[in-house]
Design an enzyme around this catalytic site. Sequence first.
Site, PDB file in Angstrom:
ATOM      1  N   TYR A  81      85.135   0.306 -99.554  1.00 24.55           N
ATOM      2  CA  TYR A  81      84.367   1.637-100.012  1.00 24.55           C
ATOM      3  C   TYR A  81      85.359   2.669 -99.830  1.00 24.55           C
ATOM      4  O   TYR A  81      85.360   3.499-100.761  1.00 24.55           O
ATOM      5  CB  TYR A  81      82.910   1.839 -99.684  1.00 24.55           C
ATOM      6  CG  TYR A  81      82.000   0.865 -99.914  1.00 24.55           C
ATOM      7  CD1 TYR A  81      81.383   0.776-101.264  1.00 24.55           C
ATOM      8  CD2 TYR A  81      81.451   0.056 -99.074  1.00 24.55           C
ATOM      9  CE1 TYR A  81      80.473  -0.160-101.850  1.00 24.55           C
ATOM     10  CE2 TYR A  81      80.213  -0.853 -99.432  1.00 24.55           C
ATOM     11  CZ  TYR A  81      80.026  -0.887-100.889  1.00 24.55           C
ATOM     12  OH  TYR A  81      78.968  -1.584-101.116  1.00 24.55           O
ATOM     13  N   HIS A 134      71.728  -4.624 -96.276  1.00 26.43           N
ATOM     14  CA  HIS A 134      72.106  -6.082 -96.311  1.00 26.43           C
ATOM     15  C   HIS A 134      71.088  -7.045 -95.605  1.00 26.43           C
ATOM     16  O   HIS A 134      71.557  -7.891 -95.048  1.00 26.43           O
ATOM     17  CB  HIS A 134      73.494  -6.443 -95.904  1.00 26.43           C
ATOM     18  CG  HIS A 134      74.421  -5.535 -96.611  1.00 26.43           C
ATOM     19  ND1 HIS A 134      75.713  -5.861 -96.503  1.00 26.43           N
ATOM     20  CD2 HIS A 134      74.390  -4.676 -97.520  1.00 26.43           C
ATOM     21  CE1 HIS A 134      76.423  -5.027 -97.210  1.00 26.43           C
ATOM     22  NE2 HIS A 134      75.692  -4.129 -98.017  1.00 26.43           N
TER      23      HIS A 134
END
Length: 374
Positions: free
Chosen positions: A266, A152
């Site tokens: 996730y 990220h």
Amino acid sequence: MNHHHFRIGLTFWLLALAIPLAASPVHTSRLARFQLVTVAEDLEHPWSLAFLPNGEQLVTERAGRLRLIRDGRLLPAPIPGVPELTVSGQGGLLDVVLHPDFERNRQLFLSYAHGNAHGLTTRVARAHFDGERLRDVAVIFEALPRSDTHRHFAGRMAFDREGYLYVAVGDRGDMARAQDLSDDAGGVHRITVNGDPAPGNPFLADTGARETFFTYGNRNIQGMTRHPDTGEIWSHEHGPRGGDEINILRAGTNYGWPEITYGIDYSGLPISLVTEKEGMAQPLHYWDPSIAPSGMAFYSSDAFPLWRGQLFVGALKMRKLVRLDIRDGRVLEQEDLLTGLGARIRDVRMGPDGALWLLTDAPRGKVYRLQPVQ
């Protein structure tokens, strides 16, 4: 017919025969027929593309190299002078954008991951490109604090009409950072070409906030482009499982991550139980399930007249190019293109030649030109 004329006639006949054999397959969209031409290949995870005024192209490789395409051919040697950077996880050499007045001053901007004893972060450097190498490289922006995660970094950049540079910084995999205005992660910064906070930035008077912030609450922006008519900066960002978003960047806006999201963790567990909250912007559009969007461009030429004004978004996970007809803030049509290519599309650019240009994310990635059928 004498032998001379026979040879000329035969040559033309062979050339005519060769044209359809050499041409790439024809792809059909609801609004256009197009071909995909390979411009360059064997690039190591190409990430970004920029068009030079002389018709050449610059391509970044995440592995840390800046490459030049001249006369439709990828030069074998990388451009020297790239700043010191770190290639790790999702990080490496990321975006390249030209100064709005590049033709006169030869300045460009690179975003990249940089590591030291304090960890990794996203940096931006300004450099002078003399046609052969980078000179006078200066770091103008560094997101702080650093951290040890390898994901990220964001790194997408765009210039607005006033000549200010927008720099996306991801949440670095630590979602709470995106709501902290004293932390550079998880937002978009607007700076001058020297790296100063742009005049009129929304948090200049807020002593607890970084003065370069333009927006916050952004998870991991991987696409950014300027609207050809309104001049607004549009972006899209990765959600977790679902919740990829398209947003129009507006000064001081909180885009909600992780307080509101249309995605889940996730692990399968929720990140937030709400998708709306007072004071937080709703996305213009979102994808669920996630397509992992990357690169975006408005089509603004006449080569494909029916595409004019439409938005094109690449997809990494779903391996396709998405065409979006967006009017008055609403998506009227969405069409998936190039689904048979099987390629992770990393960047999408509007070329000065009227074609769309695409980069594929692979150890041997390619540069494609999406053009009208010849």
